[in-house]
Design a protein around this motif. Structure first.
Motif, PDB file in Angstrom:
ATOM      1  N   TYR A 125       2.198   2.215  -3.392  1.00  0.00           N
ATOM      2  CA  TYR A 125       1.119   2.844  -4.160  1.00  0.00           C
ATOM      3  C   TYR A 125       0.870   4.274  -3.667  1.00  0.00           C
ATOM      4  CZ  TYR A 125      -0.520  -0.917  -7.191  1.00  0.00           C
ATOM      5  OH  TYR A 125      -0.617  -1.828  -8.198  1.00  0.00           O
ATOM      6  N   ASN A 126       0.876   4.423  -2.356  1.00  0.00           N
ATOM      7  CA  ASN A 126       0.628   5.764  -1.815  1.00  0.00           C
ATOM      8  C   ASN A 126       1.683   6.765  -2.270  1.00  0.00           C
ATOM      9  OD1 ASN A 126      -1.602   4.828  -0.546  1.00  0.00           O
ATOM     10  ND2 ASN A 126      -0.700   4.748   1.502  1.00  0.00           N
TER      11      ASN A 126
ATOM     12  N   LEU B  24      -5.100  11.193   0.144  1.00  0.00           N
ATOM     13  CA  LEU B  24      -4.540  11.699  -1.104  1.00  0.00           C
ATOM     14  C   LEU B  24      -5.605  11.753  -2.196  1.00  0.00           C
ATOM     15  CD1 LEU B  24      -1.225   9.646  -0.946  1.00  0.00           C
ATOM     16  CD2 LEU B  24      -1.416  12.114  -0.668  1.00  0.00           C
TER      17      LEU B  24
ATOM     18  N   PRO C 143      -6.331  -0.108  -0.177  1.00  0.00           N
ATOM     19  CA  PRO C 143      -6.052   1.301   0.145  1.00  0.00           C
ATOM     20  C   PRO C 143      -6.219   1.545   1.645  1.00  0.00           C
ATOM     21  CG  PRO C 143      -7.623   1.130  -1.665  1.00  0.00           C
ATOM     22  CD  PRO C 143      -7.467  -0.248  -1.090  1.00  0.00           C
ATOM     23  N   ASP C 144      -5.426   2.435   2.203  1.00  0.00           N
ATOM     24  CA  ASP C 144      -5.564   2.754   3.624  1.00  0.00           C
ATOM     25  C   ASP C 144      -5.955   4.224   3.799  1.00  0.00           C
ATOM     26  OD1 ASP C 144      -3.282   4.114   3.043  1.00  0.00           O
ATOM     27  OD2 ASP C 144      -1.968   3.035   4.429  1.00  0.00           O
TER      28      ASP C 144
ATOM     29  N   SER D 101       0.935  10.038  -4.253  1.00  0.00           N
ATOM     30  CA  SER D 101       1.330  11.358  -3.775  1.00  0.00           C
ATOM     31  C   SER D 101       2.206  12.056  -4.811  1.00  0.00           C
ATOM     32  CB  SER D 101       1.994  11.249  -2.410  1.00  0.00           C
ATOM     33  OG  SER D 101       3.325  11.616  -2.450  1.00  0.00           O
TER      34      SER D 101
ATOM     35  N   PHE E 219      -6.296   4.955  -7.784  1.00  0.00           N
ATOM     36  CA  PHE E 219      -7.091   4.599  -6.600  1.00  0.00           C
ATOM     37  C   PHE E 219      -7.959   3.374  -6.903  1.00  0.00           C
ATOM     38  CE2 PHE E 219     -10.955   4.952  -3.985  1.00  0.00           C
ATOM     39  CZ  PHE E 219     -10.398   5.011  -2.719  1.00  0.00           C
TER      40      PHE E 219
ATOM     41  N   THR F 153       0.827  -1.211   0.000  1.00  0.00           N
ATOM     42  CA  THR F 153       0.000   0.000   0.000  1.00  0.00           C
ATOM     43  C   THR F 153       0.858   1.257   0.000  1.00  0.00           C
ATOM     44  OG1 THR F 153      -1.693  -1.209   1.181  1.00  0.00           O
ATOM     45  CG2 THR F 153      -1.870   1.164   1.219  1.00  0.00           C
ATOM     46  N   VAL F 154       1.968   1.215   0.753  1.00  0.00           N
ATOM     47  CA  VAL F 154       2.784   2.434   0.835  1.00  0.00           C
ATOM     48  C   VAL F 154       3.403   2.769  -0.515  1.00  0.00           C
ATOM     49  CG1 VAL F 154       4.681   3.601   1.989  1.00  0.00           C
ATOM     50  CG2 VAL F 154       3.241   2.048   3.267  1.00  0.00           C
TER      51      VAL F 154
ATOM     52  N   VAL G  60      -4.182   6.817   4.350  1.00  0.00           N
ATOM     53  CA  VAL G  60      -3.346   7.764   3.599  1.00  0.00           C
ATOM     54  C   VAL G  60      -3.800   7.814   2.141  1.00  0.00           C
ATOM     55  CG1 VAL G  60      -1.000   8.307   2.844  1.00  0.00           C
ATOM     56  CG2 VAL G  60      -1.388   7.418   5.140  1.00  0.00           C
ATOM     57  N   THR G  61      -4.087   6.645   1.578  1.00  0.00           N
ATOM     58  CA  THR G  61      -4.557   6.606   0.190  1.00  0.00           C
ATOM     59  C   THR G  61      -5.808   7.473   0.040  1.00  0.00           C
ATOM     60  OG1 THR G  61      -4.018   4.260   0.378  1.00  0.00           O
ATOM     61  CG2 THR G  61      -4.933   5.012  -1.705  1.00  0.00           C
TER      62      THR G  61
END
Length: 578
Positions: free
Chosen positions: A173-174, A209, A202-203, A178, A193, A170-171, A205-206
């Motif tokens: 991707y984030n 954003l 997605p978490d 970003s 997304f 996930t990070v 943070v996702t």
DNA sequence: TTAGGGTTAG
């Protein structure tokens, strides 16, 4: 001191927070054999370095054979400090000695140092070594590398690195999302997304954003989908997400939804209130913004600089001159424990300019304790345009040129100022000057979201597949509006056309009019028409929209460069202080 | 600041 066991000492280190406490522990370490214990020293240094960098610099330099983790603690601390470049220097020095051996973690920390100190060259050196170091499979190092390219504005290379990551989480991707957001690839954010869901979850943070992307695009429907995702995945309680939701709905012109989210929040901080105040301001609800501000004070929450910016911009967008000046005086008096910043001044100058108090605005610019920046001058230029003050407008442009900050839009404002007072010879003079300087104006562009698809229009657009219907609808609207008393405002047109009729004709095809006509054509009666425009809407289009809202009984919401206009029953929420 | 690391509100 032998009463300490390893475990005791470690728990003592881990629980200590203050600088002096940590220094005392160091003294203990030095007096015992524990100082030779590499693990304990690591525990100590990783605790000390972020809190007392100067002292740890000394402690570290006294260490004869630092381990990998000791070095990493130091580089990490530098990456979070005010002197990140020192971390990269340390990293390089260690690499030269080849001891301790290279490891992906220290490369990651060193990269962070480069990113923070905007040292692209250093970052590229680290990237250059990733392959020979054998770190290609280190997803975390590659993720940091993506951020290097992202902050350098190079989203293409960030994508390339992303493609090389074998196990994306996930990070990663984030970070890519970003990157897209930072580099204005907002549509790609929304695409990603949806796409990432096939691979990872997605978490928060996702979502944060994605909401920012929706806000910047004005993509209300997508924003609602992200909101549903948040609620459906148990993320709904997060303060930062709720704050961003308030901001997203406001920036999409949906104050009902913004208020709904805000009212349901169980916990609110200054950011929540600021989002609400700025949202109301942006949408022309000046009085409500002031009420929210007072309510916030009653709740015992102290405003921050952003809060005052929101409040003052509320006053300026709604023409609340007295209220705005009153808050500005309170701000200057120190009541809010801050001094006015450039944004605050910008709001006040905008407020006075819109209220046609140009002299007062100019004298405030001259009295500012800091140097006015380009935005301040630009705001004043906007006021010159409203008031048709050629002389001051020329002076302002010269300030912008002096700052080497003039943009196409500034010249357009000056052009507007000239044409509003009929100085056509000046208009053509300025036009040729712009040609000489090869300054190209941005074409006005309006967009409308229809069933999830965004339709874009530019001035005199003929590219839309349904252009004929749109143009005939526009002709019909014009006919209806004329009957209702609408008269084209010719001063809005830049070109020196030969006759008034021709001027009226050229205005007909401004992009927002095409978008509004498209909206009337494509949606059932009573549907709200939402238009997003890249530039400031002109006087005539503003008038046009007011008439449309009355004659066609529609709510028309136009998002400008910086704010919303809610047209209803022949009136606009901005009270014509556009 | 619980797992030495990467993303994050107005």
């Amino acid at each position: 001191m032998s009463k300490f066991s390893d475990d005791h000492l470690v728990s003592l280190i881990v629980s200590s927070t203050g600088k002096s406490h940590l220094r005392q522990i160091h003294a203990v370490l030095l007096r015992t054999s524990f100082i030779r214990n590499s693990d304990i020293f690591h525990q100590f240094l990783s605790r000390l370095a972020p809190r007392d960098l100067d002292y740890s610099r000394r402690v570290f330099s006294q260490r004869t054979n630092p381990s990998v983790s000791h070095c990493n603690s130091m580089i990490r601390a530098f990456s979070a400090s005010e002197t990140p470049s020192e971390g990269f220097r340390l990293f390089r020095a260690l690499r030269r000695k080849a001891f301790p051996p290279a490891n992906p973690l220290s490369s990651s920390f060193a990269l962070k140092c480069c990113i923070k100190s905007r040292d692209l060259h250093g970052g590229l050196q680290i990237h250059g070594k990733v392959f020979t170091d054998g770190f290609l499979s280190d997803g975390l190092l590659l993720t940091t590398l993506m951020d290097l390219y992202s902050t350098g504005g190079n989203s293409a290379d960030a994508c390339k690195v992303f493609d090389e990551i074998t196990e994306r989480d996930t990070v990663s991707y984030n970070v890519l999302i970003s990157c897209f957001l930072r580099n204005k690839r907002t549509r790609d954010v929304l695409f990603l997304f949806d796409k990432m869901k096939n691979e990872v979850e997605p978490d928060g943070v996702t979502c944060l954003l994605a909401l920012q992307a929706c806000a910047s695009l004005g993509a209300l429907d997508f924003g609602k989908r992200v909101h549903d995702f948040i609620d459906g995945n148990g993320l709904g309680g997060a303060l930062n997400l709720n704050n961003t939701l308030v901001s997203m709905y406001s920036r999409c012109g949906s104050m009902d939804k913004a208020c709904e989210v805000f009212n349901r929040m169980r916990e609110r901080n200054v950011v929540s209130w600021t989002a609400m105040i700025s949202g109301l301001a942006m949408n022309g609800f000046g009085k409500e913004a002031i009420e929210a501000f007072e309510e916030m004070l009653k709740c015992g929450i102290s405003p921050e600089e952003h809060t005052l910016t929101g409040l003052l911009s509320a006053c300026s967008h709604s023409g609340l001159v007295d209220e705005g000046m009153m808050f500005f005086d309170r701000l200057k008096s120190g009541e809010f424990k801050m001094k006015p910043n450039l944004h605050h001044y910008g709001c006040i100058i905008d407020l006075l300019g819109r209220a046609r108090l140009l002299d007062k605005a100019y004298s405030i610019v001259q009295s500012m304790e800091m140097k006015p920046d380009a935005t301040i001058w630009r705001t004043l230029l906007g006021a010159c345009r409203v008031q048709g003050n050629v002389e001051l407008g020329e002076r302002v442009i010269s300030h912008l040129i002096e700052l080497k900050a003039e943009e196409a839009g500034d010249y357009v404002l000056l052009l507007n100022t000239y044409s509003s007072v009929g100085k056509w010879e000046k208009v053509s003079e300025l036009r040729s000057l712009m040609k000489e300087k090869s300054i190209h104006t941005k074409p006005g562009c309006s967009a409308m979201e229809l069933q999830g698809k965004v339709h874009e229009f530019i001035v005199d657009d003929v590219s839309h597949p349904r252009k004929e219907e749109i143009y005939s609808m526009l002709a019909e609207i014009n006919q209806q509006l004329k009957i209702a008393g609408y008269v084209a405002e010719v001063a809005s047109e830049l070109h020196n056309l030969d006759s008034e009729e021709e001027k009226g004709h050229a205005l007909t095809y401004h992009s927002e009019k095409l978008a509004i006509a498209f909206g009337i054509l494509m949606t059932p009666p009573g549907t709200t028409i939402r238009v997003t425009k890249n530039l400031r809407t002109c006087v005539d289009c503003h008038n046009f929209a007011k008439f449309v809202s009355r004659v066609y009984d529609r709510v028309v919401i136009v998002r400008d460069r910086s704010r919303f206009h809610h047209f209803k029953g022949g009136f606009c929420s901005c009270n014509d202080f556009w």
